[in-house]
Design a protein around this motif. Structure first.
Motif, mmCIF file in Angstrom:
data_model
loop_
_atom_site.group_PDB
_atom_site.id
_atom_site.type_symbol
_atom_site.label_atom_id
_atom_site.label_comp_id
_atom_site.label_asym_id
_atom_site.label_seq_id
_atom_site.Cartn_x
_atom_site.Cartn_y
_atom_site.Cartn_z
ATOM 1 N N ARG A 1 33.668 7.392 97.074
ATOM 2 C CA ARG A 1 34.349 8.241 96.492
ATOM 3 C C ARG A 1 33.350 9.293 96.471
ATOM 4 O O ARG A 1 32.476 9.171 96.479
ATOM 5 C CB ARG A 1 35.061 8.444 95.378
ATOM 6 N N ARG A 2 34.020 10.768 96.806
ATOM 7 C CA ARG A 2 33.245 12.341 97.335
ATOM 8 C C ARG A 2 34.287 12.962 96.352
ATOM 9 O O ARG A 2 35.851 13.796 96.297
ATOM 10 C CB ARG A 2 33.756 12.218 98.617
ATOM 11 N N ILE A 3 33.695 13.074 94.414
ATOM 12 C CA ILE A 3 34.064 14.165 93.939
ATOM 13 C C ILE A 3 33.809 15.375 94.613
ATOM 14 O O ILE A 3 31.730 15.955 94.162
ATOM 15 C CB ILE A 3 34.089 13.798 92.735
ATOM 16 N N LEU A 4 34.099 17.083 94.479
ATOM 17 C CA LEU A 4 33.938 17.860 93.657
ATOM 18 C C LEU A 4 34.369 18.393 92.497
ATOM 19 O O LEU A 4 35.756 18.659 92.232
ATOM 20 C CB LEU A 4 34.046 18.998 95.188
ATOM 21 N N VAL A 5 33.451 19.035 92.027
ATOM 22 C CA VAL A 5 33.714 18.877 90.425
ATOM 23 C C VAL A 5 33.213 20.212 90.594
ATOM 24 O O VAL A 5 32.256 20.996 90.548
ATOM 25 C CB VAL A 5 32.445 18.713 89.441
ATOM 26 N N LEU A 6 34.997 21.507 90.437
ATOM 27 C CA LEU A 6 34.111 22.660 91.055
ATOM 28 C C LEU A 6 35.374 23.499 89.991
ATOM 29 O O LEU A 6 35.977 23.639 89.521
ATOM 30 C CB LEU A 6 35.297 23.410 92.284
ATOM 31 N N GLU A 7 34.090 24.807 89.921
ATOM 32 C CA GLU A 7 34.739 25.683 88.967
ATOM 33 C C GLU A 7 35.552 26.696 90.056
ATOM 34 O O GLU A 7 34.998 27.558 91.105
ATOM 35 C CB GLU A 7 33.276 26.335 88.848
ATOM 36 N N GLY A 8 36.781 27.046 89.663
ATOM 37 C CA GLY A 8 37.915 28.220 91.168
ATOM 38 C C GLY A 8 38.309 26.766 92.030
ATOM 39 O O GLY A 8 38.502 26.278 91.100
ATOM 40 N N ALA A 9 39.062 28.149 92.825
ATOM 41 C CA ALA A 9 40.203 27.200 93.578
ATOM 42 C C ALA A 9 39.514 26.580 94.806
ATOM 43 O O ALA A 9 38.065 27.347 95.281
ATOM 44 C CB ALA A 9 40.789 27.965 94.133
ATOM 45 N N PRO A 10 39.798 25.690 95.462
ATOM 46 C CA PRO A 10 38.963 25.128 97.143
ATOM 47 C C PRO A 10 39.679 26.276 98.421
ATOM 48 O O PRO A 10 40.608 26.630 97.635
ATOM 49 C CB PRO A 10 39.398 23.838 96.934
ATOM 50 N N GLY A 11 38.510 26.175 99.002
ATOM 51 C CA GLY A 11 39.617 26.754 99.736
ATOM 52 C C GLY A 11 39.469 26.491 101.533
ATOM 53 O O GLY A 11 38.936 25.000 101.467
ATOM 54 N N ARG A 12 38.943 27.038 102.705
ATOM 55 C CA ARG A 12 38.885 26.915 103.944
ATOM 56 C C ARG A 12 37.695 26.061 104.210
ATOM 57 O O ARG A 12 37.530 25.120 105.465
ATOM 58 C CB ARG A 12 38.557 28.050 104.617
ATOM 59 N N LEU B 1 36.203 23.390 102.136
ATOM 60 C CA LEU B 1 36.447 22.252 102.209
ATOM 61 C C LEU B 1 37.312 21.041 102.758
ATOM 62 O O LEU B 1 38.348 21.065 103.142
ATOM 63 C CB LEU B 1 37.738 22.190 100.495
ATOM 64 N N PRO B 2 36.447 19.770 103.468
ATOM 65 C CA PRO B 2 36.316 19.461 104.420
ATOM 66 C C PRO B 2 37.791 18.489 103.231
ATOM 67 O O PRO B 2 37.561 17.908 102.575
ATOM 68 C CB PRO B 2 35.437 18.577 104.584
ATOM 69 N N PRO B 3 38.688 17.707 104.380
ATOM 70 C CA PRO B 3 39.260 16.023 104.523
ATOM 71 C C PRO B 3 37.967 15.579 103.651
ATOM 72 O O PRO B 3 36.839 15.300 104.026
ATOM 73 C CB PRO B 3 40.379 15.706 105.307
ATOM 74 N N GLY B 4 39.083 14.367 102.265
ATOM 75 C CA GLY B 4 37.978 13.626 101.909
ATOM 76 C C GLY B 4 37.795 13.469 100.770
ATOM 77 O O GLY B 4 37.122 12.268 99.890
ATOM 78 N N TRP B 5 37.532 14.712 99.774
ATOM 79 C CA TRP B 5 37.249 14.406 98.600
ATOM 80 C C TRP B 5 38.603 14.994 97.838
ATOM 81 O O TRP B 5 38.759 16.105 98.181
ATOM 82 C CB TRP B 5 36.318 16.488 99.236
ATOM 83 N N GLU B 6 38.222 14.639 96.753
ATOM 84 C CA GLU B 6 38.449 15.180 95.388
ATOM 85 C C GLU B 6 38.293 16.113 95.014
ATOM 86 O O GLU B 6 37.105 16.299 95.323
ATOM 87 C CB GLU B 6 38.428 13.709 94.669
ATOM 88 N N VAL B 7 38.842 17.100 94.220
ATOM 89 C CA VAL B 7 38.869 18.289 93.246
ATOM 90 C C VAL B 7 38.933 18.179 92.043
ATOM 91 O O VAL B 7 40.035 18.162 91.479
ATOM 92 C CB VAL B 7 39.439 19.244 94.194
ATOM 93 N N PHE B 8 37.589 17.944 91.332
ATOM 94 C CA PHE B 8 38.042 18.264 89.810
ATOM 95 C C PHE B 8 37.921 19.769 89.172
ATOM 96 O O PHE B 8 36.541 19.993 89.317
ATOM 97 C CB PHE B 8 37.232 16.827 88.985
ATOM 98 N N PRO B 9 38.343 19.557 88.708
ATOM 99 C CA PRO B 9 38.185 21.284 87.449
ATOM 100 C C PRO B 9 37.015 21.163 86.866
ATOM 101 O O PRO B 9 36.882 19.947 86.014
ATOM 102 C CB PRO B 9 39.360 22.036 86.631
ATOM 103 N N GLN B 10 35.616 21.861 86.624
ATOM 104 C CA GLN B 10 34.818 21.710 85.975
ATOM 105 C C GLN B 10 35.322 21.957 84.232
ATOM 106 O O GLN B 10 36.244 22.506 83.963
ATOM 107 C CB GLN B 10 33.846 23.055 85.311
ATOM 108 N N ALA B 11 34.720 21.481 83.387
ATOM 109 C CA ALA B 11 35.181 20.832 82.303
ATOM 110 C C ALA B 11 34.159 23.048 81.674
ATOM 111 O O ALA B 11 33.520 23.486 82.218
ATOM 112 C CB ALA B 11 34.365 20.374 81.515
#
Length: 279
Positions: A59-70, A72-82
């Protein structure tokens, strides 16, 4: 041999902020405008995600503060930061992927968005099934005394909390304090190569020179006519004072600097904590 073949592919985590002007890489200003700093942040993030996309992973997970943009490559899950401080957000990132019984957990390794010079080979070798044997954790020291990577062979929410919550972040002693906590837990630690985090203009120039083919370096070169004072201190000057590896006090870790792209599996060191046991 069967155990090696059955070893689960690791989970890769990237902790990042959306590259919004005025909210990222603020230490690059006023030499850079907020828009230029955000452009460098976006390039660094894109480079990091592309590099980790070449590392074998379940798995590849981006733990992100904010919104994803251009970027972000395919294949990544996005989790919001706590919510909370960086120490809490890091601990929660590991807690989010801690599942199943202790012996069944998939290894997880987390990096930030500040090291676009990172090579896929470095992580692929460190996380390969043979290299993982007998390793409880991975630690990537940063030249400024912090850390650029942390991994756990068996992610556990409570272990992550004990390791990370309360560690003073963004200081010259952050890495030493975290390394001390790893030792106190009795974890056998594989040390990754030291890397320079991009926080200042001098560090941006250094990293662009180390990885000239990256998006980050291309973006930096495009800004060079407008960004003043690009004097870069020597690598030795950026290294914190050397301290004994056994030290658990809040003093900066130090390692000789070398290119991450040249690191082989034999260059990674596994350091048992005094009196430590495998968990």
């Amino acid at each position: 041999m069967g155990a090696l073949l059955a070893a689960p592919a690791p989970t890769l985590l990237v902790l990042a902020k959306s590259p919004v002007p005025g909210r990222v890489k603020t230490r690059l200003t006023p030499a850079c405008t907020p828009e230029q700093a955000a452009a460098l942040a976006e390039a660094a993030l894109a480079d990091t995600l592309e590099t980790l996309g070449r590392v074998p992973a379940g798995r590849r997970i981006l733990v992100l503060e904010g919104a994803p943009g251009r970027w972000l490559p395919p294949g990544w899950e996005v989790f919001p930061q706590a919510g909370g401080g960086l120490d809490v957000r890091l601990a929660q990132a590991f807690a989010a992927v801690a599942d199943g019984a202790s012996g069944d957990r998939t290894p997880a390794l987390l990096v930030g968005m500040d090291t676009p010079q990172l090579s896929a080979r470095t992580l692929a070798e460190a996380l390969s099934a043979p290299a993982r044997t007998g390793v409880d954790a991975w630690f990537g020291p940063a030249v400024d005394g912090g850390f650029w990577a942390l991994g756990l062979a068996r992610p556990d929410a409570e272990l992550a909390r004990r390791l990370l919550v309360g560690v003073p972040m963004s200081t010259g002693t952050t890495g030493a304090v975290l390394r001390g906590r790893l030792a106190a837990e009795g974890l056998r630690v594989a040390t990754l190569p030291p890397l320079t985090d991009v926080d200042t203009v001098a560090e941006a120039a250094e990293v662009a020179g180390l990885a000239p083919d990256t998006r980050f370096a291309e973006t930096w070169r495009g800004l060079s006519p407008t960004v003043p004072s690009r004097t870069v201190p020597s690598r030795a000057a950026l290294l914190p004072p050397a301290v004994p590896r056994s030290a658990v006090s809040a003093s900066a870790l130090s390692s000789p600097a070398f290119s991450s792209s040249a690191v082989s599996a034999s260059a990674l060191s596994t350091t048992p904590a005094p009196g430590g046991t495998t968990r």
